[in-house]
Every structure is written in structure tokens, then in C-alpha cells.
Scaffold this active site. Structure first.
Site, PDB file in Angstrom:
ATOM      1  N   ASP A 132       0.770  -1.235   0.100  1.00 36.47           N
ATOM      2  CA  ASP A 132       0.044  -0.033  -0.071  1.00 36.47           C
ATOM      3  C   ASP A 132       0.931   1.537   0.119  1.00 36.47           C
ATOM      4  O   ASP A 132       2.065   1.136  -0.263  1.00 36.47           O
ATOM      5  CB  ASP A 132      -0.850  -0.051   1.209  1.00 36.47           C
ATOM      6  CG  ASP A 132      -2.257   0.645   0.972  1.00 36.47           C
ATOM      7  OD1 ASP A 132      -2.273   1.776   0.596  1.00 36.47           O
ATOM      8  OD2 ASP A 132      -3.253  -0.076   1.009  1.00 36.47           O
ATOM      9  N   HIS A 189      -4.010   5.665   3.858  1.00 35.40           N
ATOM     10  CA  HIS A 189      -4.865   4.426   3.095  1.00 35.40           C
ATOM     11  C   HIS A 189      -4.158   3.334   3.784  1.00 35.40           C
ATOM     12  O   HIS A 189      -5.227   2.277   4.167  1.00 35.40           O
ATOM     13  CB  HIS A 189      -4.441   4.713   1.720  1.00 35.40           C
ATOM     14  CG  HIS A 189      -5.314   3.765   0.929  1.00 35.40           C
ATOM     15  ND1 HIS A 189      -4.979   2.663   0.598  1.00 35.40           N
ATOM     16  CD2 HIS A 189      -6.802   3.786   0.255  1.00 35.40           C
ATOM     17  CE1 HIS A 189      -5.907   1.803  -0.105  1.00 35.40           C
ATOM     18  NE2 HIS A 189      -6.872   2.801  -0.394  1.00 35.40           N
ATOM     19  N   SER A 191     -11.038  -0.701  -1.621  1.00 28.52           N
ATOM     20  CA  SER A 191      -9.827  -0.839  -0.677  1.00 28.52           C
ATOM     21  C   SER A 191     -10.059  -1.184   0.653  1.00 28.52           C
ATOM     22  O   SER A 191      -9.256  -1.725   1.386  1.00 28.52           O
ATOM     23  CB  SER A 191      -9.115   0.600  -0.750  1.00 28.52           C
ATOM     24  OG  SER A 191      -8.414   1.133  -2.128  1.00 28.52           O
TER      25      SER A 191
END
Length: 532
Positions: free
Chosen positions: A71, A287, A457
């Protein structure tokens, strides 16, 4: 992916192109931890994790499962993550030596393939931009009438990509200008009201002059229930929108921007492995931290959130910038994770073009040999991935087959009705395997904070957490068996769900949007795993 809700449509008003509020933000407040709750007992379509812990797992032995999060970086000091961050047992902290001889110095918690001693890559191009730049060099002075065979085919692809890039750039510039002008209109209205941060009552009293001011008043009245106040709306949506489109123009779509000098590798050498640094957080770990928390945030510390799995070690492999990830880095990230013992890899990223899919495919084949289960997010464009390319994917470019230990995940919402498929989620009758919760998921964000995010995601790490949970309590199971268990144990959906069909919506059976026709379920999966 950022959701800029006022920018969904454009309207011409008072001679100006203005953003229009197509739909209010989600105001429904779902139950905390809803992704782990149970449809029958909690009235939200979670995956029944809590039910499994309560009824199936008490007293059972379990082992720690190493999970790689490929990521944008993970905050390894987060209060709800630091206890589950992987510590490389073969590496000595801070001695600037490659103690475990794996080619990476001081890789204590993972590795960063988009950094170096110079620093870390924050922004990068879209793959589309990079490919147009490469083709520009090749076809800058080409006479297309004299091209044949592969050269002609590549030129046609180049022309298509160049047109797409030009279109995206034009739209980004226009939208940036629109938001900027709209922000100015709001400032004018606020000046007339006499307050930089008026309340709803003040806005309702305001008597607009002309269509533009009427439009501003209506937008503010519709938007404010979803924000603290006008200042919050301006900060998050207008300022955030301008920043988003400025990033597109300055970095993602800019042919003259190239971040690779920061990494310092020989980018042309796809076989190069040993580059990067050990900064597994990077400049923006939002994220990746959110993903990590969904998988395995500490469940029993009475703070923060509860991950799906209760015994994991999170390895952060930083690979994804603000922009599109590069195939070379993705390939090396998969290899690194598999070689260093990860049993499940979460991949919450994707793109529409691939410069070197072969390199990624070879890394995936390596992971298959290492008995690793790969979990990949299907994407957020509300497209059918049987028609629209989304990479990486399980199908090998050389036509040698597919990666069997791979699960492709779409995003579902909390309600068992036509909206069960998240409005943004990609889908595919055979290209997507399962769906999992991906709407308003509350999880860990940098500096020991928490936030709700939407996306496939978020759905992928729900499945990654489930896979890790199964491998933790049933460690003798292979990656293929774990995949089989997850797919066989879904909750089948008997009603139709909404998808986009061109500019229209239509309702289709759930079996038309994924191979299993269902949403993953931890309780069912663990019951099934016990029979293997």
C-alpha cells in the site's frame, strides 16, 4: 479514492459552469464495527465475525499469521496497530547491516520500494501518463502511413492513450477552475450575509440576487447537514476539491513530472530488486493504515477499533504513491512479502493500464509457489471488469493460466436490499469472486486517529482479515483451501442489486456481478474450515 460529492455533475447557471450537488453525503450513521456484525442479530450485512468469536472460537488455539499490506505505507506507531506490526526476527535494529541477507538493510517492519536515502516518493503519474511519455519518445517523428505490424498497432494504442490523457487533462483543468470560481461565489454570498461562517438560519434568511446566488444558497442548505458548518464544508469539499484536481494537473497527468529520480534505481531494469529504504510509513500513511486496521487492529485493548483477525503480524510494503503504482515496484513488493514469510497479501490498489504486467505475473507465480493467498480490490469505477481492464489481475499475460490462490473483492454496503452492491464498486460475473463490506468503514488513520473510508480498498482487507483468521486457527490449510472455504461459505444473495448500465441504472441478480453470488461470512467460513 476521494469522493467529491458536489462535483458529480455540472450545471450551467448564470453564465457559469458550476458544480452541482447530485446527492448528499451519506448521513446514515451505521453501527460501529458494522463490517464484523451479523445480519440476523444486528440488522446490518456484516460478515458475522463477532458471532464467530463468541460461538466458534473460545478456547481454540491459534498461531500468528504474517500479513503483508502492499500500500502507501502504515503508521507503525499507531496506538491500535503497534502491537501487531511485524518485527523481522532476523534483523538487528539500526546497525545499517543486512543481517538476514535478504538484500534489504534494516528491514525491521517491511520495506519501501518508492524511496531511497534521498527521501520518499509522494506523488507520481498515472500509468497512462507514463506510457504516453514513453510512446512520445518512440513516435514523436513517426510517419504513421509507413508503420506496419506491431509498430502500427502500438501507434494506434498510443493515439488512443494520448487522446484519453488530453481529455482527462482538459476535464481536470475545467473542474479545478469551476471549483475555484464556485468558491469565490460562496465568499461573495458570505460577505453579503455578513459572516464567514453563518448558521443554517442565517442562510435561510439570505435573499439571493440572481441565479448564481440562488444556486449557492441551495447548495449550502443541502450540504450543511453533512458538515459541522460552512467553514467545514469549504475546507473539506472546496479546498479539498481544488487540491485534488491540482494534484491531477501537477503530478498525475503531467508529462513533464517524473518522480523516479527520488528512488534512484535503474528503472529500465525490471529485474532489479535491491532498491528503496526502510521507511514503511512514508509521507502519507492514511490509506495503508486504514487497511491495516481493518485486517488486524488490536481487538482486546478497549481503544479504537477491532480488526477482523485477532492474531496477525502486519508487514508494511510501501509501493503505492499518490498516483499509480509502478509494475516493477508491485512485482518486487509481492516477491518481498512472499520471500519473507507472508501467508496473505492485501492489494488495495489498481489501474487501467499496465506497462510491464509480465513482471507482476512472474512475482505472482512466485507467491503461488510460496503458498500465499493474494487478495485484490476490484476497483471503484462502477465498471464491469470483464470489459474494462483493471490490473493487476489473476490472468497471466502470456496466456499460461491464472493465479489460483487469488481472490478479487467487490464492495458491499450494510443494507440487504438493491443497494447492497456499493454504488462505486466494480463488478464482474467471473472477474470478481466475492463482495465484502466497503462502505463507511471506520478504521485506523495516522497519529492514532480514526476515520471512515469507502472503497473496494476497504472491502479487500475485510477478506484478508478473514483469510488470516482462518489460517491462524487452521494453520495446516493451504492458500487454495482457504480460498475455497471463503468462496464456498458466502451468504448467497437472492434479490437483485443496482448497477450502472451506461448512463442508466438497472437491477441484476447478484450472480451477474460476482462468481459466487454472495458476501463473505466469517462464521460460515470457520464452521466449514473445521470440516477440512
Amino acid at each position: 479514492m476521494r469522493n467529491l460529492f458536489p462535483l458529480k455533475k455540472l450545471a450551467l447557471m448564470a453564465g457559469l459552469c458550476l458544480p452541482i450537488l447530485a446527492a448528499a453525503q451519506q448521513t446514515t450513521k451505521y453501527k460501529p464495527n458494522w463490517q464484523n456484525l451479523d445480519l440476523q442479530t444486528d440488522s446490518v450485512f456484516g460478515i458475522s465475525t463477532e458471532k464467530a468469536y463468541k460461538e466458534l472460537l473460545p478456547g481454540k488455539k491459534h498461531v500468528t499469521v504474517l500479513v503483508a499490506v502492499i500500500d502507501g505505507g502504515v503508521d507503525i506507531e499507531h496506538e491500535d496497530l503497534k502491537k501487531v506490526i511485524w518485527n523481522n526476527p532476523k534483523e538487528i535494529a539500526g546497525n545499517k547491516k543486512d543481517d538476514d541477507k535478504n538484500g534489504y538493510i534494516d528491514d525491521l517492519h517491511g520495506w519501501d520500494f518508492i524511496g531511497s536515502a534521498k527521501g520518499d516518493v509522494h506523488y507520481d503519474n498515472l500509468e497512462l501518463t507514463r506510457m504516453v511519455r514513453i510512446y512520445n519518445a518512440r513516435f514523436a517523428n513517426a510517419d504513421s502511413t509507413k508503420l506496419t505490424g506491431k509498430d502500427l498497432a502500438d501507434f494506434k494504442m498510443y493515439s488512443k492513450m494520448k487522446a484519453e490523457l488530453n481529455k482527462k487533462t482538459t476535464e481536470a483543468q475545467q473542474t479545478y477552475d469551476i471549483i475555484k470560481r464556485f468558491n469565490g461565489l460562496i465568499d461573495n454570498v458570505l460577505a453579503k450575509i455578513g459572516s464567514k461562517n453563518p448558521g443554517i438560519a442565517d442562510i435561510e434568511k439570505f435573499q439571493p440576487e440572481g441565479g448564481a446566488e440562488t444556486y449557492v444558497k441551495n447548495v449550502l442548505l443541502k450540504a450543511l447537514p453533512d458538515f459541522k458548518d460552512v467553514a467545514d464544508f469549504k475546507e473539506k469539499e472546496l479546498k479539498g476539491g481544488m487540491e485534488h484536481f491540482k494534484e491531477l494537473l501537477d503530478y498525475h497527468l503531467n508529462l513533464n513530472f517524473n518522480s523516479r529520480d527520488t528512488v534512484g534505481d535503474n528503472y529500465a531494469n525490471v529485474n532489479e530488486r535491491n532498491y528503496g529504504n526502510n521507511d514503511v510509513a512514508g509521507p502519507d500513511a492514511d490509506h495503508g493504515s486504514h487497511v491495516a486496521g481493518i485486517i488486524g487492529a488490536v481487538r482486546d485493548n478497549n481503544i479504537g477499533i477491532m480488526g477482523v483477525a485477532n492474531d496477525v503480524a502486519i508487514m508494511s510494503v510501501r509501493t503505492v504513491p499518490n498516483g499509480d503504482e509502478r509494475d516493477k515496484d508491485v512485482a518486487n513488493a509481492i516477491r518481498y512479502a512472499a520471500a519473507n514469510g507472508a501467508k496473505v497479501i492485501n492489494m488495495s490498489f489498481g489501474k487501467g493500464y499496465s506497462y510491464n504486467k509480465k513482471a507482476v505475473d512472474e512475482a505472482v507465480k512466485f507467491a503461488m509457489k510460496k503458498d500465499v493467498l493474494l487478495i485484490h480490490a476490484a476497483g471503484n469505477e462502477n465498471e464491469n471488469t470483464e470489459v474494462e481492464l483493471n490490473v493487476p489481475n489473476r490472468t497471466y499475460e502470456d496466456k499460461s493460466g491464472t493465479a489460483n490462490a487469488w481472490i478479487e473483492v467487490g464492495a458491499s454496503g450494510p443494507m440487504d436490499d438493491a443497494t447492497l452492491k456499493a454504488s462505486f464498486s466494480n463488478y464482474g460475473k467471473t472477474s470478481v469472486d466475492v463482495f465484502a463490506p466497503g462502505v463507511a468503514i471506520y478504521s485506523t488513520t495516522p497519529k492514532s486517529t480514526y476515520a471512515e473510508h469507502d472503497g473496494t480498498s476497504m472491502a479487500a482487507p475485510v477478506v484478508t482479515g478473514l483469510a488470516a483468521l482462518i489460517r491462524s486457527y487452521y494453520p495446516k490449510l493451504t492458500a487454495l483451501q482457504v480460498k475455497e472455504i471463503i468462496l464456498k461459505s458466502v451468504v448467497k444473495i437472492s434479490h437483485n442489486v443496482e448497477i450502472k448500465d451506461g448512463n442508466n441504472k438497472k437491477e441484476v441478480p447478484f450472480t451477474d456481478i460476482c462468481a459466487t453470488g454472495g458476501v463473505v461470512n466469517a462464521y460460515n467460513a470457520l464452521k466449514l474450515a473445521a470440516t477440512y
